[in-house]
Every structure is written in structure tokens, then in C-alpha cells.
Write a protein that holds these residues in place. Structure first.
Motif: not given
Length: 198
Positions: A163-169, A178-184
Motif C-alpha cells: 500500500d505504501l509503495l502504491r501510494g508513493l507510485g 525519487s528523493r523523498r521516496r528513497a528516504a521513506v
């Protein structure tokens, strides 16, 4: 001089592949409303009659394309398993899974979901595919993380991961996130390593 003729089955398979790839490209670039069977057949270099023979409607074409590329994505994920490191494996797994939610297939599927929300016929075709892909992705995440979903909170943590990955996508559809996604994902890898029962 003799010429070798490509067998009909190979020509048909190649044509279908061109249609599948052109459909996903159109969905990503033009959205659901801008994707038509005419535009897809032109982009694929396939006659309209041939396209209609294999896919009689836009809905059949689009669902077939997403299904085809989901299968291809499954093979790519299987290849990724062989290259996962032992140290930092959880974080590497998150990268493999995150790639599924930032790919053209995800963006094409997103166009389908939005259109299916108000189109009952499309929803009827898309919902079973989405459920199947969801189950397969969940099972694959369990395999990648090397955990048994019946132990502790593993099932819930893996589902929360997806669910987190879908939301980040989804967040990455409008801007480069991409930078925020990497930190999360760095933080979430620590959460998983702490919470998963292996």
C-alpha cells in the motif's frame, strides 16, 4: 535466391506484441480518453482489421495489454531475485517492488482504474485482473522478503508495504518524487527488519 517465410504463428505473436506495447504507450502518454483502437493500430503499424480481429473493442485491447505486460513484469521480478544482496536485502527488495509502482505498466493500470470507477463494463473486466495481480504481488513480496505470512504481523506488514509503495507510485505520477521516496523506503526498511518475523 530463396527467402525464408516467417510462420503465421510468429507473425501473429509479433503483431500482438506490437499492439500490446502500443496500447500501454498510448495509455501512459494519452490517458484512457485519448487512447483509441485507431490510434493504437496506427502506432503499432497494424491494420485496423487485424487489430479488431484479435481485440474487438478498446476494453479488450487495453485489458489484454495490461495483462500481457503484467506477465512480463512478473518475469523481470523473478530475475531480480537472483541478484538480491544478503546484506541490506530488505532495502533492495523495496527497490525491486517500488519499480513495479513507477513503471509504465503501473501508470497504464492507473488510467484503467480511474476509468473503471465510472464505467461498470470496464470495472467488470478490470476488477478480476486487479485482484489477481494484487494476490500475486503480495505472494511475491513474501517470497522476496523470505517470510511466512502466518507468523506474527508479517501479512499486515507486507500488505502495508505494498500500500505504501502504491501510494508513493501515485505521488510520482505528477513530479519526480525519487528523493523523498528513497528516504521513506530507507525508514520503512528499518521498520520491516524490526517488525517482520523471519
Amino acid at each position: 535466391m530463396t527467402t525464408t517465410r516467417t510462420p503465421q504463428a510468429e507473425r501473429t505473436a509479433a503483431m500482438r506484441l506490437r499492439l500490446m506495447e502500443a496500447t500501454v504507450e498510448c495509455l501512459v502518454e494519452l490517458g484512457w480518453s485519448g487512447t483509441s483502437t485507431t490510434v493504437v493500430s496506427q502506432r503499432a503499424g497494424v491494420s485496423r482489421g487485424a487489430q479488431l480481429h484479435h481485440f474487438p473493442s478498446k476494453q479488450a485491447l487495453v485489458v489484454g495489454a495490461v495483462e500481457h505486460l503484467t506477465e512480463r513484469r512478473r518475469h523481470a521480478m523473478a530475475d531480480a531475485v537472483r541478484t538480491l544482496p544478503d546484506v541490506g536485502r530488505t532495502r533492495a527488495v523495496l527497490d525491486v517492488l517500488a519499480a513495479q509502482f513507477t513503471s509504465p505498466v503501473f501508470f497504464a493500470a492507473l488510467e484503467l482504474w480511474v476509468a473503471a470507477r465510472t464505467d461498470p463494463d470496464l470495472r467488470e473486466a478490470v476488477a478480476p485482473l486487479e485482484r489477481r495481480v494484487g494476490r500475486e504481488t503480495h505472494a511475491y513480496a513474501l517470497e522476496l522478503l523470505d517470510v511466512d505470512e502466518h507468523r506474527g504481523r508479517n501479512r499486515e506488514l507486507v500488505q502495508a508495504t505494498l500500500d505504501l509503495l502504491r501510494g508513493l507510485g501515485l505521488a510520482g505520477t505528477l513530479t519526480d518524487d525519487s528523493r523523498r521516496r528513497a528516504a521513506v523506503l530507507d525508514a520503512w526498511a528499518v521498520t520491516l527488519d524490526t517488525g517482520l518475523e523471519r
